[in-house]
Every structure is written in C-alpha cells, then in structure tokens.
Design a protein around this motif. Structure first.
Motif, PDB file in Angstrom:
ATOM      1  N   GLY A  51       0.814  -1.204   0.000  1.00  0.00           N
ATOM      2  CA  GLY A  51       0.000   0.000   0.000  1.00  0.00           C
ATOM      3  C   GLY A  51       0.849   1.256   0.000  1.00  0.00           C
ATOM      4  O   GLY A  51       2.087   1.202  -0.044  1.00  0.00           O
ATOM      5  N   PRO A  52       0.216   2.428   0.059  1.00  0.00           N
ATOM      6  CA  PRO A  52       0.948   3.703   0.048  1.00  0.00           C
ATOM      7  C   PRO A  52       1.944   3.832   1.191  1.00  0.00           C
ATOM      8  O   PRO A  52       2.976   4.485   1.045  1.00  0.00           O
ATOM      9  N   SER A  53       1.651   3.211   2.322  1.00  0.00           N
ATOM     10  CA  SER A  53       2.539   3.324   3.483  1.00  0.00           C
ATOM     11  C   SER A  53       3.431   2.104   3.660  1.00  0.00           C
ATOM     12  O   SER A  53       4.060   1.935   4.701  1.00  0.00           O
ATOM     13  N   GLY A  54       3.475   1.226   2.638  1.00  0.00           N
ATOM     14  CA  GLY A  54       4.327   0.047   2.724  1.00  0.00           C
ATOM     15  C   GLY A  54       3.507  -1.232   2.719  1.00  0.00           C
ATOM     16  O   GLY A  54       2.319  -1.229   2.407  1.00  0.00           O
ATOM     17  N   PRO A  55       4.132  -2.359   3.059  1.00  0.00           N
ATOM     18  CA  PRO A  55       3.433  -3.640   3.042  1.00  0.00           C
ATOM     19  C   PRO A  55       2.236  -3.659   3.988  1.00  0.00           C
ATOM     20  O   PRO A  55       2.254  -3.032   5.047  1.00  0.00           O
ATOM     21  N   ASP A  56       1.197  -4.359   3.600  1.00  0.00           N
ATOM     22  CA  ASP A  56       0.017  -4.559   4.435  1.00  0.00           C
ATOM     23  C   ASP A  56       0.336  -5.687   5.423  1.00  0.00           C
ATOM     24  O   ASP A  56       0.463  -6.845   5.010  1.00  0.00           O
ATOM     25  N   PRO A  57       0.484  -5.394   6.713  1.00  0.00           N
ATOM     26  CA  PRO A  57       0.919  -6.437   7.656  1.00  0.00           C
ATOM     27  C   PRO A  57      -0.050  -7.595   7.766  1.00  0.00           C
ATOM     28  O   PRO A  57       0.372  -8.755   7.892  1.00  0.00           O
TER      29      PRO A  57
END
Length: 377
Positions: free
Chosen positions: A27-33
C-alpha cells in the motif's frame, strides 16, 4: 459461495461479483501487515501439504503464493454457469488462484493440492508474456550453453507482475555493494577500514548498508568478510541495469578495478546523478536467463544436471541476487541471494569463491579516498 483470490498482477482487476474486498500487498505506506501474515500462513500450508511430495509443481504453487500482489474476496452463486464462466475469465486476467471451501484451485476449479477435493489436477497460472519469455530464453540456453531447464520450473514474472526499484535506490545499493566488497577484502587482509571515516566520505551509501553489511563493519569478522567479497559481482550486474557497464557470460570474476573506477571516480554525489534503469523487457530477459542458469548450476552441484562449461557459479549467483532484488521491491537485500534458489529444500553447498585479489586491489577504496585503517581485532 465465498471465494478468496490471489493475483500476481499489481494492478487492480475489476469484476462484477458481490461482497468485494481487495487488498494490495504494498500500500501507500508500505506492506500490508495483515495480508503479509495471511500469505505467510498460506505459504506454510502449501509447504506442509507438499512436504512428502516436493516437486516443481509444488514449487510453482508456493511461488505464486509468495508473489501474490493483490488479494480479493467476493461471493458468487455457484449454481449460475454464467458466473462460473466469468470467474474463470477473471482469474485468467488477474493471473489468480482461488481458495474455495478450504481448497486451493486454479481458475477452472481444479485442485492445486491433493486432498478431499481430489487429486492435484490444476495448473498454476502463468501469464503468456512470462511463458513466451521463458520458452525463448531457455531455448537459447539449451542450444548455445548446454543448459537444460524443466518446462515446469516457474519462470520469472511478467511486466504486469513486477515493479522496478527507483534508479537512485539502485545507485545507493551499488555504492553499498562496492564499499562492502572493499571492506570485506580489507578485513580478510587484516587491515580493515575505519567505519567512521567511511561514513564521512560516503554518508548516503553508508546509510544504505544492509544489516549483514553493517555487521561486517562493526565486527570485522573474517568469515563474514569471505562471504561478502563476491558482492562486487552484484554491483557489476546493477551497473549493467543502469547502462554504466557491459560484460558477457559469467565465465570469471569481474575486474574489481573497473567496477570501482566507474562507481567511485567523482564521489558519491556525482555517481548518483542522472541514473536511469533499463527497460523492463531488457531486465526481465536478463532475469529469466540468470534464474534458469543458476537453477541448472544448483542442479549440477547435486549431480542432477551436467556440468555447465565456462560458467562461474558464484558470479552467476551474485548476478541473479542483484536482479532478484531489483525486480522485487519488497525483498530485503540480505534475502536476495536465496529468493530465486528456493526450489531446493536445503541451500546449495557454498560454491568456490572468486579468485583472491591482490593486496593493492583489496585496499583500492581506502587508498583512493584516504580512509584510515584500523588494526584487526
């Protein structure tokens, strides 16, 4: 019927099913945990289910799960033939596998793992672009280099399934690799570079060091140094990726002096200016060639493939690590070396290291930049 779908394509693939939920692995803020954890659990399930029958087909399924870029969940009426047809067409477009009632299925509804739903008659999907590229590259390898690769070996992904790292990130990785290789040679020679001075001359490259590279600078471990010395080969591969160098088949170790001259002359800031990464077709052709070659080299080391003449296994493996990292932005550098070599349940034996360099070459960076040396601990 509730369906989960695992697509290797980055772009969202629209459909008209109901109850739609979708997530991207990045996603925009990095991997989806949450999605990361879900895919890890699904990968473990595949490993457990194929533990007694690890095959190229099982490997391809595991790679599909780990390469998933988008996850979809939706509902459809399984009694409606039109909806099932639409599902098959959509799965082909998304290059997706399906999870239905606890079973992993291909787009035609065939099981991908043996179980209560029947034998594993399904096929892990491959995009036409990836299949065509693999056929062409592997045909060339077989005819020109005596490298035969099973057709069932999963090819590298297509342009709709990969993302290329930014040019500046590639430049920083090249600098970090060149510095690491030089420091590793200096540690092995017993005259390690002072990390503080190194950070002063190459601050951005120093900040881009991987955990293993930083450990080398902090601890000056000779065993780790020997493992990291060949990383100069990965630096050369990434230099090719930004059109700064040309070279041929991985027959022998690269010229360290040539690589360092290209990277270090002019300093850090000058090297990072005006970088541009090659086109995706060029990168993917190279990636497929290296992935297939290294697979065959690993098979040869286990006596399952004829010895490949005039080919240096370490050089080829380091080049592959560079491309694995370049085309998989979620991959950490220290994990890149094994990313495309995970068919074998145990890692290959350590291949012979490149020929040792002379003392002057081993101290090239320090002498060029006037970096002080420390005594070995």
């Amino acid at each position: 019927m509730l369906i989960s779908a695992y697509s290797t394509r980055h772009e969202y693939r629209p459909h008209n099913f109901t109850g739609v939920e979708a997530r991207s692995s990045r996603g925009p803020s990095g991997p989806d945990p949450e999605l990361t954890d879900h895919l890890a659990a699904l990968a473990d399930y595949v490993r457990d289910s194929t533990a007694e029958a690890w095959t190229l087909r099982a490997h391809a399924l595991l790679r599909h799960v780990t390469d998933t870029q988008r996850w979809y969940r939706f509902e459809l009426d399984e009694t409606e033939p039109l909806q099932l047809t639409r599902l098959t067409d959509w799965a082909a477009d998304a290059n997706a596998i399906l999870l239905v009632d606890g079973a992993l299925l291909d787009g035609l509804g065939r099981p991908l793992l043996a179980g209560t739903h029947g034998a594993a008659t399904g096929e892990v999907p491959i995009t036409p672009e990836a299949a065509d590229r693999a056929a062409e590259i592997r045909g060339w390898l077989a005819s020109e280099r005596q490298v035969s690769v099973p057709a069932e070996l999963a090819p590298v992904r297509s342009s709709s399934e990969v993302l290329v790292r930014h040019a500046e990130q590639v430049g920083l990785r090249i600098l970090a690799l060149v510095l690491t290789a030089d420091v590793a040679r200096s540690v092995e020679a017993g005259a390690p570079v002072d990390p503080g001075a190194l950070a002063g001359v190459f601050p951005r490259a120093f900040a881009a060091l991987s955990p293993a590279e930083r450990e080398l600078l902090d601890n000056q471990d000779a065993r780790l140094a020997r493992r990291l010395i060949p990383r100069i080969e990965a630096a050369q591969e990434l230099l090719w990726a930004i059109s700064r160098i040309r070279f041929g088949w991985p027959t022998s170790p690269c010229s360290i002096e040539r690589v360092e001259r290209i990277v270090l002359t002019g300093g850090e800031q000058e090297f990072l200016q005006d970088l541009e990464v090659r086109t995706e077709p060029e990168l993917l052709n190279e990636y497929e060639c290296l992935m297939s070659l290294v697979w065959a080299l690993d098979a040869a080391r286990r006596g399952q493939h004829p010895v490949i003449p005039e080919t240096h296994p370490v050089v080829a493996a380091e080049r592959l690590a560079a491309l694995s990292w370049l085309l998989n932005p979620g991959l950490a550098w220290d994990e890149a070396g094994g990313h495309d070599r995970n068919f074998w349940r145990t890692p290959p034996e350590e291949a012979p290291a490149p020929a040792p360099v002379s003392a002057p070459a081993a101290t090239a960076t320090a002498s060029r930049w006037g970096l002080p040396r420390r005594r070995a601990r």
